[in-house]
Every structure is written in C-alpha cells, then in structure tokens.
Design an enzyme around this catalytic site. Structure first.
Site: not given
Length: 295
Positions: A176, A213
């Site tokens: 992420e 993400k």
C-alpha cells in the site's frame, strides 16, 4: 496458501472491509463511533471496546460474503475471539470472508516527499502468529505526498522488500503506497509510482503473488495494466479521506478497481444505535461500496 481464499480474492465480486485502525487512530475511530476518550482509562479497556465495535460489525447480518470478500484486522483483533473462535477463523468459517492482518508500525518522518514505514521490529514473530491464526494476507502502508522520484522509489523498494519476507511465510502481502489525495502533484506522483511498481513486479519470481492498495487515481483506469499483471491477485483502493459518497463515485469510474475502505465503511455507525438501526446503516454503506466496486 488457501486456494479457495486465493480464488475468492482474485475473481470474487465484492470489496475488502478495512477494520484495522490501530494504536494511534483508535481514539479517533472510537470518538466517531460515539465512545469518548473519557469512557476508558487505559489501552486494555480501549482495545476491549474496539473489539466490541469490530465484533458488532463482523457479526452483523449486513456483513455478508455476498458483498464482502475480505476484512483487514489489526494485531489486537487477530489475537481476540468472536463467539469462542479466533477472529480470522470466525471470518472465514462462519462468514466466508478472507482475513488479512495489518503489519506495519506506522509511518516514519517525512523525507524526500514521502513517509516510509517505520521498521517492523517483530515482523517474523507476527507473521508466524498470523499463519497459526489462519490469516491469508497482510497489509502495510506508506504515504507519498510529492512527485519525488527518489522518495517514491524508496517507498516501492521498501514495500516490495518487506513484501517478499511476507511471501516467504506463505502469506499474500497487500502493498500500500498511498498517494495523498491532497497532494499538489498527485497525478505526476501516480505516473512515477506506476512506473516503479511495474519495474518491481518485473523482478519477481514467476510464482510470487501480491496485491496492491492504491489511492483512487486522478486519471480513470490508470492502473488497469497493473490488474492484468500475472503477479497481481487484485488491485484495491483506499478511500483516503474522501467522504463515502465521493469515494464511491470516483471508484465507480475505475473499471475493475475494488474498495478497501475503513473510515468510509464505518461512517455514521455509533455505539448507541439499536441493532436494527446499526445493521440498516451498515447494510446501506456496504451496498453502496459494493455497487461502486463491481463497475
């Protein structure tokens, strides 16, 4: 690796619920839930209340695998039980929802336009426990605030290096590198980020699987080519500070990108609501996020 879970994450319809606010953000999350800081006197009490909140969400009939593919927990939730089962087992066995664990320890100071992750001191032990608890994958967050090539390269390098330690344990990492939605050069930062991710993916052994993400991109469908990379299980999006409505609206314009929302999922839920009211609000939120995720 659980193949049923892998297939569900790769091709199932739905989104990931992020239930992983931890130490630093917990008091704020509880305040939004209608539990003021004066309601608890120490961390143990605070975490017990958080677990009650998470349990209420997870046990709700609205929290259904028809809409929700996975849920991200934090360490304290993984180490607690719901109806006598470890949370991850309850999610998978009772709900058919794939469990993930947040593993990062927060962000380092701002350097080169980015915030790397702080060192994760007990990572090996934490991953061993995650495997014992039947967790499928992990999540760890860095933040990019400026279109700085050096900083973004460092973020991606760190994410993939830690990601490979996670892969070695048989878990699927959610990488992420969040681009701050308020960044003055968000689009340029996303250009650099995509290029660095493509480079990092090209260096992986052929059997390695990861998830990404990412912030919802400025240019719609900007991450489509990442979705078709054989190493990528799924590309999911964070809400990043947008309201739920705005996040859903932007997400729906990105084909194949699914939500992994935390604050935008629990927006409007409070401790004082009756179960009917709580479940009804949660159900509406889930339906709207699902609709935006299947476009």
């Amino acid at each position: 690796m659980n193949m049923a879970q892998l297939n569900r994450m790769h091709s199932g319809k739905g989104f990931i619920a992020a239930l992983d606010q931890s130490g630093g953000s917990t008091p704020k999350a509880l305040t939004q839930y209608g539990v003021p800081e004066s309601s608890y006197t120490n961390d143990e009490e605070m975490y017990r209340i958080v677990h009650e909140m998470r349990t209420r969400i997870i046990k709700s009939p609205a929290f259904d695998s028809e809409y929700i593919l996975g849920a991200i927990l934090f360490e304290n939730t993984m180490d607690r039980k719901i109806e006598g089962q470890w949370t991850a087992d309850y999610l998978w066995e009772k709900k058919n929802i794939v469990p993930f664990l947040k593993v990062d320890k927060g962000l380092a100071d701002f350097v080169n336009g980015v915030q790397l992750m702080k060192p994760i001191s007990n990572l090996d032990e934490l991953l061993t426990r995650a495997v014992e608890r039947n967790v499928f994958g992990t999540k760890m967050r860095s933040v990019i605030k400026e279109a700085n090539v050096i900083g973004i390269r460092e973020v991606v390098g760190q994410q993939f290096a830690v990601g490979m330690q996670i892969v070695e344990k048989g878990l699927i990492p959610i990488i992420e590198p969040e681009v701050d939605i308020y960044s003055a050069d968000k689009e340029k930062a996303e250009d650099i980020l995509k290029e660095e991710i493509i480079k990092a993916l090209s260096l992986l052994d052929k059997d390695v699987k990861v998830m990404l993400k990412l912030s919802i991109p400025t240019v719609n469908n900007f991450y489509s080519e990442l979705m078709s990379d054989p190493h990528i299980v799924r590309v999911v999006a964070l809400s990043g500070g947008y309201s739920r409505e705005e996040a859903n609206q932007k997400l729906s314009q990105n084909h194949g990108l699914i939500a992994s929302f935390s604050r935008a999922l629990s927006e409007g839920l409070t401790a004082g609501q009756s179960d009917d009211e709580f479940n009804s609000k949660l159900s509406k939120a889930i339906a709207a996020i699902y609709a935006a995720s299947i476009t």
